[in-house]
Design a protein around this motif. Structure first.
Motif, mmCIF file in Angstrom:
data_model
loop_
_atom_site.group_PDB
_atom_site.id
_atom_site.type_symbol
_atom_site.label_atom_id
_atom_site.label_comp_id
_atom_site.label_asym_id
_atom_site.label_seq_id
_atom_site.Cartn_x
_atom_site.Cartn_y
_atom_site.Cartn_z
ATOM 1 N N TYR A 97 -58.244 -5.319 6.730
ATOM 2 C CA TYR A 97 -56.475 -4.458 6.701
ATOM 3 C C TYR A 97 -55.388 -4.071 5.788
ATOM 4 O O TYR A 97 -55.377 -2.921 5.450
ATOM 5 C CB TYR A 97 -55.774 -5.112 7.526
ATOM 6 C CG TYR A 97 -54.128 -4.525 8.056
ATOM 7 C CD1 TYR A 97 -54.961 -3.633 9.306
ATOM 8 C CD2 TYR A 97 -53.092 -4.873 7.503
ATOM 9 C CE1 TYR A 97 -53.363 -3.744 9.859
ATOM 10 C CE2 TYR A 97 -51.930 -4.252 8.420
ATOM 11 C CZ TYR A 97 -52.361 -3.128 9.694
ATOM 12 O OH TYR A 97 -50.946 -3.097 9.605
ATOM 13 N N CYS A 98 -55.346 -5.768 5.066
ATOM 14 C CA CYS A 98 -54.704 -5.323 3.652
ATOM 15 C C CYS A 98 -54.708 -4.242 2.573
ATOM 16 O O CYS A 98 -54.110 -3.416 1.944
ATOM 17 C CB CYS A 98 -54.853 -6.208 2.740
ATOM 18 S SG CYS A 98 -53.140 -7.494 3.942
ATOM 19 N N SER A 99 -56.517 -4.899 2.404
ATOM 20 C CA SER A 99 -56.945 -3.302 1.265
ATOM 21 C C SER A 99 -56.515 -1.480 2.215
ATOM 22 O O SER A 99 -56.347 -0.937 1.439
ATOM 23 C CB SER A 99 -58.807 -3.603 0.931
ATOM 24 O OG SER A 99 -59.155 -3.341 2.101
ATOM 25 N N GLY A 129 -52.292 -1.522 2.714
ATOM 26 C CA GLY A 129 -51.351 -2.677 1.961
ATOM 27 C C GLY A 129 -50.650 -3.897 2.581
ATOM 28 O O GLY A 129 -50.851 -4.627 3.686
ATOM 29 N N HIS A 130 -50.683 -4.615 1.232
ATOM 30 C CA HIS A 130 -50.018 -5.737 1.971
ATOM 31 C C HIS A 130 -49.344 -6.081 2.901
ATOM 32 O O HIS A 130 -48.019 -4.678 2.668
ATOM 33 C CB HIS A 130 -49.563 -7.245 0.881
ATOM 34 C CG HIS A 130 -50.980 -7.672 -0.138
ATOM 35 N ND1 HIS A 130 -51.798 -7.936 0.882
ATOM 36 C CD2 HIS A 130 -51.158 -6.806 -1.066
ATOM 37 C CE1 HIS A 130 -53.066 -8.504 -0.014
ATOM 38 N NE2 HIS A 130 -52.709 -8.031 -1.025
ATOM 39 N N ASN A 131 -48.226 -6.860 3.889
ATOM 40 C CA ASN A 131 -47.207 -7.113 4.674
ATOM 41 C C ASN A 131 -46.417 -7.556 3.712
ATOM 42 O O ASN A 131 -46.390 -9.148 4.615
ATOM 43 C CB ASN A 131 -47.299 -6.873 5.562
ATOM 44 C CG ASN A 131 -45.593 -6.233 6.583
ATOM 45 O OD1 ASN A 131 -44.641 -6.471 6.373
ATOM 46 N ND2 ASN A 131 -45.795 -8.371 8.098
ATOM 47 N N THR A 146 -44.813 -13.294 0.613
ATOM 48 C CA THR A 146 -45.789 -13.583 1.472
ATOM 49 C C THR A 146 -46.554 -13.174 2.226
ATOM 50 O O THR A 146 -45.100 -12.402 2.811
ATOM 51 C CB THR A 146 -46.121 -14.643 1.720
ATOM 52 O OG1 THR A 146 -45.748 -16.265 0.448
ATOM 53 C CG2 THR A 146 -47.433 -15.377 2.440
ATOM 54 N N CYS A 147 -48.014 -11.889 1.749
ATOM 55 C CA CYS A 147 -48.404 -11.638 2.633
ATOM 56 C C CYS A 147 -48.880 -11.520 3.966
ATOM 57 O O CYS A 147 -49.294 -12.674 4.485
ATOM 58 C CB CYS A 147 -49.336 -11.430 2.281
ATOM 59 S SG CYS A 147 -50.450 -9.492 3.310
ATOM 60 N N SER A 148 -48.117 -11.586 5.280
ATOM 61 C CA SER A 148 -48.421 -11.697 6.479
ATOM 62 C C SER A 148 -49.326 -11.340 6.859
ATOM 63 O O SER A 148 -49.830 -12.615 7.969
ATOM 64 C CB SER A 148 -47.172 -12.053 7.614
ATOM 65 O OG SER A 148 -47.677 -10.242 7.794
ATOM 66 N N HIS A 149 -50.092 -10.392 6.375
ATOM 67 C CA HIS A 149 -51.767 -10.640 6.870
ATOM 68 C C HIS A 149 -52.734 -11.711 6.260
ATOM 69 O O HIS A 149 -53.621 -11.987 6.707
ATOM 70 C CB HIS A 149 -52.258 -9.209 7.081
ATOM 71 C CG HIS A 149 -51.106 -8.455 7.201
ATOM 72 N ND1 HIS A 149 -51.169 -7.432 7.761
ATOM 73 C CD2 HIS A 149 -50.774 -8.658 9.042
ATOM 74 C CE1 HIS A 149 -50.428 -6.192 8.538
ATOM 75 N NE2 HIS A 149 -49.869 -7.247 9.080
ATOM 76 N N CYS A 150 -52.236 -11.477 4.771
ATOM 77 C CA CYS A 150 -53.229 -12.440 4.449
ATOM 78 C C CYS A 150 -52.872 -13.596 3.902
ATOM 79 O O CYS A 150 -53.808 -14.361 2.647
ATOM 80 C CB CYS A 150 -54.542 -11.927 3.458
ATOM 81 S SG CYS A 150 -53.613 -10.921 1.944
ATOM 82 N N GLY A 151 -51.831 -13.380 3.280
ATOM 83 C CA GLY A 151 -51.356 -14.778 3.048
ATOM 84 C C GLY A 151 -51.340 -15.008 1.391
ATOM 85 O O GLY A 151 -50.857 -15.475 0.805
HETATM 86 ZN ZN LIG Z 1 -52.439 -9.249 2.362
#
Ligand SMILES: [Zn+2]
Length: 89
Positions: free
Chosen positions: A16-18, A21-23, A38-43
C-alpha cells in the motif's frame, strides 16, 4: 530474547505504501523545525532534516535528533526560567 516480527502481516501495508506513499503522522517534536513522523500503515519512521525535507529515519539521524532534542530541552528550560522570572518580578 529476539522478537520475531510477523512480516507477512505487514506486507499489505508495505505494498500500500509503495503504491500510495506513506501516511506519516507526527510522532515527536525534536525542535521547532525538526519533527519525527511514523507511518500509520507500515510504521516506518521519517524525520525532517536540516534542510527541512523529509528523510527516512536512520540510526545516524536518530542519534542527531536525540542530541538536538536534549540541547533544545535545555534551551527551553532556560527560556522558561527566564520568562517565569520576568513574569513574577
Ligand atoms: Zn508506510
Amino acid at each position: 530474547m529476539k522478537k520475531t516480527t510477523p512480516s507477512a502481516a505487514f506486507s499489505f501495508s508495505k505494498i500500500y505504501c509503495s503504491l500510495f506513499g506513506h501516511n506519516y503522522l507526527l510522532s515527536k517534536n525534536v525542535t521547532h523545525h525538526i519533527k519525527e513522523y511514523t507511518c500509520s500503515h507500515c510504521g516506518e519512521q521519517a524525520t525532517t532534516n536540516s534542510r527541512g525535507r523529509l528523510e527516512i529515519m536512520t540510526p545516524k539521524l536518530k542519534e542527531i535528533n536525540n542530541a538536538l532534542a536534549s540541547v533544545h530541552a535545555k534551551k527551553m528550560a532556560k527560556i522558561n526560567i527566564d520568562t517565569s522570572f520576568r513574569v513574577v518580578s
